[in-house]
Design a protein around this motif. Structure first.
Motif, PDB file in Angstrom:
ATOM      1  N   UNK A  63       1.767  -9.277   4.415  1.00 49.68           N
ATOM      2  CA  UNK A  63       2.254 -10.546   3.876  1.00 49.68           C
ATOM      3  C   UNK A  63       1.372 -11.700   4.328  1.00 49.68           C
ATOM      4  N   UNK A  64       0.879 -12.482   3.368  1.00 50.84           N
ATOM      5  CA  UNK A  64       0.086 -13.656   3.735  1.00 50.84           C
ATOM      6  C   UNK A  64       0.952 -14.741   4.353  1.00 50.84           C
ATOM      7  N   UNK A  65       2.271 -14.660   4.153  1.00 49.65           N
ATOM      8  CA  UNK A  65       3.185 -15.626   4.763  1.00 49.65           C
ATOM      9  C   UNK A  65       3.462 -15.287   6.230  1.00 49.65           C
ATOM     10  N   UNK A  77       0.860  -1.175   0.000  1.00 53.49           N
ATOM     11  CA  UNK A  77       0.000   0.000   0.000  1.00 53.49           C
ATOM     12  C   UNK A  77       0.905   1.236   0.000  1.00 53.49           C
ATOM     13  N   UNK A  78       0.793   2.054  -1.046  1.00 52.93           N
ATOM     14  CA  UNK A  78       1.746   3.138  -1.324  1.00 52.93           C
ATOM     15  C   UNK A  78       1.072   4.495  -1.170  1.00 52.93           C
ATOM     16  N   UNK A  79       1.770   5.425  -0.528  1.00 55.99           N
ATOM     17  CA  UNK A  79       1.231   6.762  -0.319  1.00 55.99           C
ATOM     18  C   UNK A  79       2.361   7.783  -0.467  1.00 55.99           C
ATOM     19  N   UNK A 102       9.664   1.750   3.992  1.00 60.82           N
ATOM     20  CA  UNK A 102       8.846   0.580   3.678  1.00 60.82           C
ATOM     21  C   UNK A 102       8.684  -0.232   4.951  1.00 60.82           C
ATOM     22  N   UNK A 103       7.456  -0.410   5.390  1.00 63.96           N
ATOM     23  CA  UNK A 103       7.181  -1.125   6.635  1.00 63.96           C
ATOM     24  C   UNK A 103       6.675  -2.526   6.336  1.00 63.96           C
ATOM     25  N   UNK A 104       7.419  -3.511   6.786  1.00 66.39           N
ATOM     26  CA  UNK A 104       7.025  -4.909   6.689  1.00 66.39           C
ATOM     27  C   UNK A 104       6.609  -5.409   8.080  1.00 66.39           C
ATOM     28  N   UNK A 105       5.842  -6.489   8.150  1.00 68.49           N
ATOM     29  CA  UNK A 105       5.498  -7.055   9.458  1.00 68.49           C
ATOM     30  C   UNK A 105       6.766  -7.426  10.229  1.00 68.49           C
ATOM     31  N   UNK A 106       6.852  -7.017  11.471  1.00 68.40           N
ATOM     32  CA  UNK A 106       8.015  -7.280  12.327  1.00 68.40           C
ATOM     33  C   UNK A 106       9.294  -6.682  11.750  1.00 68.40           C
ATOM     34  N   UNK A 116      -9.270  -7.752   5.684  1.00 69.07           N
ATOM     35  CA  UNK A 116      -8.239  -7.942   6.707  1.00 69.07           C
ATOM     36  C   UNK A 116      -6.866  -7.588   6.155  1.00 69.07           C
ATOM     37  N   UNK A 117      -6.603  -8.018   4.930  1.00 66.65           N
ATOM     38  CA  UNK A 117      -5.311  -7.730   4.308  1.00 66.65           C
ATOM     39  C   UNK A 117      -5.138  -6.232   4.087  1.00 66.65           C
ATOM     40  N   UNK A 118      -6.206  -5.572   3.641  1.00 65.56           N
ATOM     41  CA  UNK A 118      -6.139  -4.127   3.423  1.00 65.56           C
ATOM     42  C   UNK A 118      -5.909  -3.397   4.744  1.00 65.56           C
ATOM     43  N   UNK A 119      -6.582  -3.843   5.802  1.00 68.22           N
ATOM     44  CA  UNK A 119      -6.407  -3.208   7.116  1.00 68.22           C
ATOM     45  C   UNK A 119      -4.972  -3.361   7.601  1.00 68.22           C
ATOM     46  N   UNK A 120      -4.393  -4.528   7.371  1.00 73.18           N
ATOM     47  CA  UNK A 120      -3.005  -4.763   7.776  1.00 73.18           C
ATOM     48  C   UNK A 120      -2.049  -3.860   7.003  1.00 73.18           C
ATOM     49  N   UNK A 121      -2.249  -3.781   5.684  1.00 76.43           N
ATOM     50  CA  UNK A 121      -1.383  -2.931   4.865  1.00 76.43           C
ATOM     51  C   UNK A 121      -1.552  -1.461   5.238  1.00 76.43           C
ATOM     52  N   UNK A 122      -2.775  -1.055   5.565  1.00 72.15           N
ATOM     53  CA  UNK A 122      -3.038   0.324   5.956  1.00 72.15           C
ATOM     54  C   UNK A 122      -2.342   0.664   7.277  1.00 72.15           C
TER      55      UNK A 122
END
Length: 342
Positions: A290-292, A178-180, A321-325, A301-307
């Motif tokens: 990331x679904x992984x 998700x890019x801004x 760039x923010x990735x999970x963890x 749910x995926x959109x909320x996570x990316x947001x």
């Protein structure tokens, strides 16, 4: 001239089409032909409504809001050609898909129909399977146009959600980026919204280029609206895609800014209190779901996570760039910068 007749009932069916089924309005003066075609279309997953003349067709369109209409060229009272022109001149129906049906049409007939605004032409006698395929194609084409961004031509929200849902249902691993644009308000305030649109179009071009440079396949690119974009790709490509995107956009920003601003690295403007302030050149904040890393049950749910991750990225100065963890998946490509505080 006879007074308008009420629209014909749809063979005892409910007033509204079942969810997920496109409603096809068949306007034909031959009831046997109309009933036969309606039966075949219902078997192919469409819902149908019937009209016997131009007045009934207009009433049916106003009341039922069909997804597409089949108009017999020789309809009584208002013929198909005149009706097509009327529908195209009305903003409420200007984008309604229209297919004209005519017995043994000449090239001149087809040209006249297409110039009037028809999307397609079908000759009688017709093959119901071909008509069904043409209807499906016209609906799909209009839906894609309707759901696309008028500024960039890229798929919009509804199309993005459908594509993401398909990946989730198939169980395909994915990265939703998700890019801004950061500091975009200063661009609009100083350069004006027309120049602002150039930045948005420039980002769209960078998104396409970055996906190609990263060799991302399969990949889906979308324009949420404004200065927000999405890239849907495999987790292994997310790292390279975002790297290339940040680099391309940094170059494009310096091309789009005034030379003096590009040289000094900031845009100077006056705020509401008449104070001179400085805004850094636009950069990108990107959140990657990331679904992984987490199993998503639906697209929302995926959109909320990316947001949420995009908000994390925006809390950092400069490109981020923010990735999970904070752990981007390995990609096998050259290293990527996560924070560029230039």
């Amino acid at each position: 001239m006879s007074p308008p007749r009420p629209p014909l009932a749809r063979n005892g069916a409910d007033p509204a089409p079942p969810p997920g089924r496109d409603l096809v309005l068949i306007a034909d003066s031959d009831p046997e032909v109309a009933e036969f075609l309606a039966g075949r279309l219902r078997a192919d997953g469409f819902d149908t409504a019937l009209a016997r003349d131009g007045y009934q067709a207009l009433a049916g369109i106003a009341l039922r809001r069909p997804g597409i209409v089949l108009l017999e060229a020789d309809l009584p009272f208002i013929d198909g050609l005149a009706l097509t022109r009327q529908l195209r001149s009305d903003p409420a129906t200007a984008s309604l898909p229209i297919i004209l049906v005519c017995a043994q049409p000449t090239s001149a007939d087809k040209i006249a129909g297409l110039k009037a605004g028809a999307d397609d032409y079908v000759a009688k006698p017709f093959d119901p399977a071909e008509v069904s395929a043409r209807i499906d194609s016209a609906i799909r084409r209009h839906r894609e146009i309707r759901e696309s961004s008028p500024l960039t031509g890229m798929p919009g929200n509804d199309r993005i959600l459908r594509e993401l849902t398909s990946w989730i249902r198939r169980g395909d691993p994915f990265a939703l980026c998700y890019i801004d644009i950061d500091h975009f308000k200063a661009v609009n305030d100083v350069y004006g919204f027309v120049r602002g649109d150039e930045f948005i179009k420039g980002l769209a071009e960078c998104v396409y280029t970055a996906a190609g440079d990263a060799g991302a396949a399969p990949v889906f690119l979308g324009h949420v609206g404004g200065d927000d974009f999405t890239i849907l790709c495999t987790p292994g490509h997310a790292r390279a895609v975002t790297q290339f995107l940040n680099e391309h956009f940094a170059t494009r920003v310096r091309q789009l800014c005034d030379p003096i601003d590009a040289e000094r690295g900031y845009i100077e403007h006056t705020d509401r209190s008449r104070r001179v302030t400085r805004s850094r050149l636009p950069t990108l904040s990107i959140g990657v779901a990331l679904s992984t890393h987490r199993q998503f049950t639906d697209a929302y749910e995926a959109v909320a996570e990316a947001t949420a991750l995009k908000s994390v990225a925006k809390s950092h100065a400069g490109t981020y760039v923010a990735f999970p963890d904070g752990k981007p998946p390995a990609s096998g490509r050259r290293p990527v910068f996560w924070n560029d505080d230039r």
